[in-house]
Motif scaffolding. Structure first.
Motif, PDB file in Angstrom:
ATOM      1  N   TRP A  25     -31.710  40.345 -37.396  1.00  0.00           N
ATOM      2  CA  TRP A  25     -32.184  41.114 -36.243  1.00  0.00           C
ATOM      3  C   TRP A  25     -31.995  40.265 -34.984  1.00  0.00           C
ATOM      4  O   TRP A  25     -32.227  39.052 -35.005  1.00  0.00           O
ATOM      5  N   PRO A  29     -39.879  40.849 -34.267  1.00  0.00           N
ATOM      6  CA  PRO A  29     -40.840  41.919 -33.953  1.00  0.00           C
ATOM      7  C   PRO A  29     -41.939  41.411 -33.032  1.00  0.00           C
ATOM      8  O   PRO A  29     -42.377  40.259 -33.137  1.00  0.00           O
ATOM      9  N   ARG A  30     -42.349  42.269 -32.119  1.00  0.00           N
ATOM     10  CA  ARG A  30     -43.459  41.971 -31.202  1.00  0.00           C
ATOM     11  C   ARG A  30     -44.515  43.044 -31.360  1.00  0.00           C
ATOM     12  O   ARG A  30     -44.199  44.170 -31.733  1.00  0.00           O
ATOM     13  N   TYR A  38     -40.827  48.922 -29.759  1.00  0.00           N
ATOM     14  CA  TYR A  38     -39.616  49.306 -30.470  1.00  0.00           C
ATOM     15  C   TYR A  38     -38.405  48.644 -29.837  1.00  0.00           C
ATOM     16  O   TYR A  38     -38.400  48.300 -28.660  1.00  0.00           O
ATOM     17  N   LEU A  51     -36.130  49.151 -34.743  1.00  0.00           N
ATOM     18  CA  LEU A  51     -37.187  48.309 -35.286  1.00  0.00           C
ATOM     19  C   LEU A  51     -38.463  48.696 -34.550  1.00  0.00           C
ATOM     20  O   LEU A  51     -38.482  48.715 -33.320  1.00  0.00           O
ATOM     21  N   THR A  53     -42.920  48.321 -34.380  1.00  0.00           N
ATOM     22  CA  THR A  53     -44.129  47.637 -34.836  1.00  0.00           C
ATOM     23  C   THR A  53     -45.333  48.535 -34.572  1.00  0.00           C
ATOM     24  O   THR A  53     -45.341  49.341 -33.640  1.00  0.00           O
ATOM     25  N   VAL A 124     -44.580  46.744 -39.749  1.00  0.00           N
ATOM     26  CA  VAL A 124     -43.243  46.730 -39.166  1.00  0.00           C
ATOM     27  C   VAL A 124     -42.397  47.704 -39.972  1.00  0.00           C
ATOM     28  O   VAL A 124     -42.513  47.762 -41.197  1.00  0.00           O
TER      29      VAL A 124
END
Length: 158
Positions: A25, A29-30, A38, A51, A53, A124
């Motif tokens: 990726w 992720p945040r 996203y 992606l 979260t 996620v």
């Protein structure tokens, strides 16, 4: 991904492939307490992947995908999918299905659902759509019927 006419793309396989390779990726992720975070992972002609979260309590509205088919895989945590069920001659209700880490779901062009993180830990997920999302209709359930609340457009609302 190029698909011959009349052959349906396997979005779930694509989602599983992307979900299994988080080192590939382009971002980590945040998590945003104000809204779901996203990021687009893949943007190819006729196919895109996102992606997302989810902090506990974060959710989508009840929505469709504007004629796009798709799939999603839960990478970590647990998400709950609520789908519309209409028994013959009856009122529409929502049916819930918990999807733990590793679970995936493929759906067709007319699928209406809501996704929520009803758990206590962040989640996620990876979502794949084909063709690319252009619109999403948001709905609400009123007296057993789906009512259009809004139509969101790519480039304007996301």
């Amino acid at each position: 991904m190029i698909v011959a006419a009349g052959v349906r793309a396997d979005h779930l396989t694509t989602a599983r492939r992307l979900a299994a390779r988080p080192d590939d990726w382009d971002v980590a992720p945040r998590f945003d307490p104000a809204q779901r975070w996203y990021h687009r992972l893949l943007d190819e002609p006729g196919l895109e992947a996102w992606l997302l979260t989810w902090l506990p309590g974060q959710q989508t509205d009840l929505h469709d995908h504007g004629g796009s088919a798709g799939a999603f895989v839960v990478v970590s945590g647990t998400l709950t999918e609520r789908t519309v069920h209409v028994p013959s001659g009856g009122d529409a209700t929502l049916v819930e299905r918990a999807l733990p880490s590793g679970a995936g779901r493929q759906f067709g062009e007319h699928h209406v659902h809501q996704i929520v993180n009803a758990g206590l830990v962040p989640a996620v997920s990876v979502h794949v759509y084909g063709p690319e999302l252009r619109t999403m209709t948001r709905f609400r359930l009123e007296r057993g019927r789906l009512v259009v609340a809004a139509v969101d457009r790519a480039g304007a609302q996301w």
